[in-house]
Design a protein around this motif. Sequence first.
Motif, PDB file in Angstrom:
ATOM      1  N   THR A 110       0.828  -1.206   0.000  1.00 53.42           N
ATOM      2  CA  THR A 110       0.000   0.000   0.000  1.00 53.42           C
ATOM      3  C   THR A 110       0.862   1.255   0.000  1.00 53.42           C
ATOM      4  O   THR A 110       0.592   2.206  -0.737  1.00 53.42           O
ATOM      5  CB  THR A 110      -0.940  -0.007   1.225  1.00 53.42           C
ATOM      6  OG1 THR A 110      -1.764  -1.171   1.152  1.00 53.42           O
ATOM      7  CG2 THR A 110      -1.797   1.239   1.285  1.00 53.42           C
ATOM      8  N   VAL A 111       1.902   1.250   0.803  1.00 55.36           N
ATOM      9  CA  VAL A 111       2.789   2.414   0.891  1.00 55.36           C
ATOM     10  C   VAL A 111       3.547   2.620  -0.423  1.00 55.36           C
ATOM     11  O   VAL A 111       3.741   3.755  -0.863  1.00 55.36           O
ATOM     12  CB  VAL A 111       3.768   2.258   2.079  1.00 55.36           C
ATOM     13  CG1 VAL A 111       4.887   3.281   2.023  1.00 55.36           C
ATOM     14  CG2 VAL A 111       3.013   2.362   3.401  1.00 55.36           C
ATOM     15  N   LEU A 112       3.939   1.542  -1.069  1.00 57.37           N
ATOM     16  CA  LEU A 112       4.802   1.650  -2.251  1.00 57.37           C
ATOM     17  C   LEU A 112       4.062   1.775  -3.577  1.00 57.37           C
ATOM     18  O   LEU A 112       4.623   2.287  -4.546  1.00 57.37           O
ATOM     19  CB  LEU A 112       5.730   0.436  -2.316  1.00 57.37           C
ATOM     20  CG  LEU A 112       6.737   0.321  -1.174  1.00 57.37           C
ATOM     21  CD1 LEU A 112       7.453  -1.022  -1.238  1.00 57.37           C
ATOM     22  CD2 LEU A 112       7.722   1.472  -1.200  1.00 57.37           C
ATOM     23  N   VAL A 113       2.830   1.322  -3.640  1.00 57.91           N
ATOM     24  CA  VAL A 113       2.131   1.226  -4.926  1.00 57.91           C
ATOM     25  C   VAL A 113       1.997   2.573  -5.642  1.00 57.91           C
ATOM     26  O   VAL A 113       2.063   2.635  -6.865  1.00 57.91           O
ATOM     27  CB  VAL A 113       0.753   0.539  -4.774  1.00 57.91           C
ATOM     28  CG1 VAL A 113      -0.262   1.443  -4.086  1.00 57.91           C
ATOM     29  CG2 VAL A 113       0.244   0.071  -6.123  1.00 57.91           C
ATOM     30  N   GLY A 114       1.849   3.646  -4.913  1.00 57.90           N
ATOM     31  CA  GLY A 114       1.664   4.955  -5.539  1.00 57.90           C
ATOM     32  C   GLY A 114       2.952   5.680  -5.864  1.00 57.90           C
ATOM     33  O   GLY A 114       2.921   6.794  -6.382  1.00 57.90           O
ATOM     34  N   GLY A 115       4.086   5.076  -5.550  1.00 63.27           N
ATOM     35  CA  GLY A 115       5.354   5.756  -5.776  1.00 63.27           C
ATOM     36  C   GLY A 115       5.574   6.839  -4.727  1.00 63.27           C
ATOM     37  O   GLY A 115       5.032   6.777  -3.629  1.00 63.27           O
ATOM     38  N   ALA A 116       6.356   7.833  -5.091  1.00 60.33           N
ATOM     39  CA  ALA A 116       6.660   8.930  -4.165  1.00 60.33           C
ATOM     40  C   ALA A 116       5.440   9.840  -4.051  1.00 60.33           C
ATOM     41  O   ALA A 116       5.064  10.501  -5.013  1.00 60.33           O
ATOM     42  CB  ALA A 116       7.869   9.713  -4.659  1.00 60.33           C
ATOM     43  N   LEU A 117       4.831   9.835  -2.884  1.00 62.85           N
ATOM     44  CA  LEU A 117       3.628  10.637  -2.644  1.00 62.85           C
ATOM     45  C   LEU A 117       3.877  11.647  -1.530  1.00 62.85           C
ATOM     46  O   LEU A 117       4.628  11.358  -0.594  1.00 62.85           O
ATOM     47  CB  LEU A 117       2.469   9.738  -2.194  1.00 62.85           C
ATOM     48  CG  LEU A 117       1.966   8.680  -3.153  1.00 62.85           C
ATOM     49  CD1 LEU A 117       0.937   7.790  -2.451  1.00 62.85           C
ATOM     50  CD2 LEU A 117       1.359   9.332  -4.379  1.00 62.85           C
ATOM     51  N   PRO A 118       3.217  12.791  -1.592  1.00 66.87           N
ATOM     52  CA  PRO A 118       3.240  13.673  -0.422  1.00 66.87           C
ATOM     53  C   PRO A 118       2.675  12.903   0.776  1.00 66.87           C
ATOM     54  O   PRO A 118       1.772  12.066   0.620  1.00 66.87           O
ATOM     55  CB  PRO A 118       2.318  14.828  -0.822  1.00 66.87           C
ATOM     56  CG  PRO A 118       2.300  14.803  -2.319  1.00 66.87           C
ATOM     57  CD  PRO A 118       2.449  13.353  -2.699  1.00 66.87           C
ATOM     58  N   LEU A 119       3.189  13.173   1.950  1.00 61.83           N
ATOM     59  CA  LEU A 119       2.806  12.387   3.124  1.00 61.83           C
ATOM     60  C   LEU A 119       1.325  12.501   3.458  1.00 61.83           C
ATOM     61  O   LEU A 119       0.734  11.545   3.956  1.00 61.83           O
ATOM     62  CB  LEU A 119       3.676  12.773   4.315  1.00 61.83           C
ATOM     63  CG  LEU A 119       5.161  12.442   4.143  1.00 61.83           C
ATOM     64  CD1 LEU A 119       5.963  12.922   5.346  1.00 61.83           C
ATOM     65  CD2 LEU A 119       5.376  10.959   3.908  1.00 61.83           C
ATOM     66  N   THR A 120       0.709  13.629   3.164  1.00 58.17           N
ATOM     67  CA  THR A 120      -0.730  13.759   3.428  1.00 58.17           C
ATOM     68  C   THR A 120      -1.527  12.816   2.531  1.00 58.17           C
ATOM     69  O   THR A 120      -2.523  12.234   2.966  1.00 58.17           O
ATOM     70  CB  THR A 120      -1.203  15.207   3.210  1.00 58.17           C
ATOM     71  OG1 THR A 120      -0.802  15.643   1.903  1.00 58.17           O
ATOM     72  CG2 THR A 120      -0.629  16.144   4.264  1.00 58.17           C
ATOM     73  N   ILE A 121      -1.086  12.660   1.302  1.00 62.33           N
ATOM     74  CA  ILE A 121      -1.772  11.742   0.385  1.00 62.33           C
ATOM     75  C   ILE A 121      -1.475  10.299   0.777  1.00 62.33           C
ATOM     76  O   ILE A 121      -2.366   9.444   0.751  1.00 62.33           O
ATOM     77  CB  ILE A 121      -1.386  12.039  -1.077  1.00 62.33           C
ATOM     78  CG1 ILE A 121      -1.922  13.424  -1.453  1.00 62.33           C
ATOM     79  CG2 ILE A 121      -1.920  10.958  -2.016  1.00 62.33           C
ATOM     80  CD1 ILE A 121      -1.513  13.920  -2.809  1.00 62.33           C
ATOM     81  N   LEU A 122      -0.243  10.018   1.164  1.00 62.43           N
ATOM     82  CA  LEU A 122       0.094   8.671   1.626  1.00 62.43           C
ATOM     83  C   LEU A 122      -0.787   8.288   2.813  1.00 62.43           C
ATOM     84  O   LEU A 122      -1.294   7.164   2.883  1.00 62.43           O
ATOM     85  CB  LEU A 122       1.573   8.574   2.009  1.00 62.43           C
ATOM     86  CG  LEU A 122       2.015   7.223   2.560  1.00 62.43           C
ATOM     87  CD1 LEU A 122       1.824   6.118   1.527  1.00 62.43           C
ATOM     88  CD2 LEU A 122       3.462   7.291   3.025  1.00 62.43           C
ATOM     89  N   GLU A 123      -0.986   9.212   3.720  1.00 64.14           N
ATOM     90  CA  GLU A 123      -1.840   8.925   4.875  1.00 64.14           C
ATOM     91  C   GLU A 123      -3.258   8.590   4.427  1.00 64.14           C
ATOM     92  O   GLU A 123      -3.879   7.656   4.935  1.00 64.14           O
ATOM     93  CB  GLU A 123      -1.851  10.106   5.837  1.00 64.14           C
ATOM     94  CG  GLU A 123      -2.631   9.830   7.102  1.00 64.14           C
ATOM     95  CD  GLU A 123      -2.393  10.869   8.185  1.00 64.14           C
ATOM     96  OE1 GLU A 123      -2.822  10.606   9.331  1.00 64.14           O
ATOM     97  OE2 GLU A 123      -1.790  11.922   7.912  1.00 64.14           O
ATOM     98  N   ARG A 124      -3.764   9.321   3.457  1.00 63.49           N
ATOM     99  CA  ARG A 124      -5.105   9.049   2.933  1.00 63.49           C
ATOM    100  C   ARG A 124      -5.161   7.659   2.287  1.00 63.49           C
ATOM    101  O   ARG A 124      -6.116   6.911   2.490  1.00 63.49           O
ATOM    102  CB  ARG A 124      -5.495  10.121   1.916  1.00 63.49           C
ATOM    103  CG  ARG A 124      -6.954  10.077   1.557  1.00 63.49           C
ATOM    104  CD  ARG A 124      -7.407  11.212   0.648  1.00 63.49           C
ATOM    105  NE  ARG A 124      -6.641  12.432   0.796  1.00 63.49           N
ATOM    106  CZ  ARG A 124      -6.259  13.201  -0.225  1.00 63.49           C
ATOM    107  NH1 ARG A 124      -6.569  12.886  -1.459  1.00 63.49           N
ATOM    108  NH2 ARG A 124      -5.576  14.305  -0.011  1.00 63.49           N
ATOM    109  N   VAL A 125      -4.122   7.303   1.542  1.00 62.33           N
ATOM    110  CA  VAL A 125      -4.058   5.984   0.900  1.00 62.33           C
ATOM    111  C   VAL A 125      -4.063   4.878   1.959  1.00 62.33           C
ATOM    112  O   VAL A 125      -4.783   3.883   1.838  1.00 62.33           O
ATOM    113  CB  VAL A 125      -2.804   5.884  -0.008  1.00 62.33           C
ATOM    114  CG1 VAL A 125      -2.531   4.451  -0.437  1.00 62.33           C
ATOM    115  CG2 VAL A 125      -2.955   6.798  -1.221  1.00 62.33           C
TER     116      VAL A 125
END
Length: 135
Positions: A110-125
């Motif tokens: 889940t953390v890696l699938v989107g690539g480099a994301l802003p942390l706010t978006i990573l938290e949403r993911v």
Amino acid sequence: YAEYLSKEMGAFEDPYKDFGRLNSEIWRAIRLVVDTGIHAKGWSQEQAVEFFIANSSISEGQIRAEVRRYFVMPGQATGYKIGMLKILELREKARNELGDQFDIRAFHDTVLVGGALPLTILERVVDEWIAETKM
């Protein structure tokens, strides 16, 4: 985060083998303080160098090169440590909310699938993954 994870997975069998990881973690913590000192507290180059020298074992020449980079790339040096802390926070949140359903591999996917994301978006993911996993 990957270095921290390797420690958790038992990659370092004794304290001597863990020394490099600990040195890197200290380095990133120093970078966080120095970058913040420069850009939020108005530290001079000399103040930043002095802090680095007092808290690390690397050469002054290497420190000066690092500090010069921090002056021209605000916030970049903080990213590594802040990212690690955020991933650990999200992992703990997922573990607490999912209990026995928590799967470390699925979390990492889940953390890696989107690539480099802003942390706010990573938290949403991660929050969305937690909600889907609970269903």
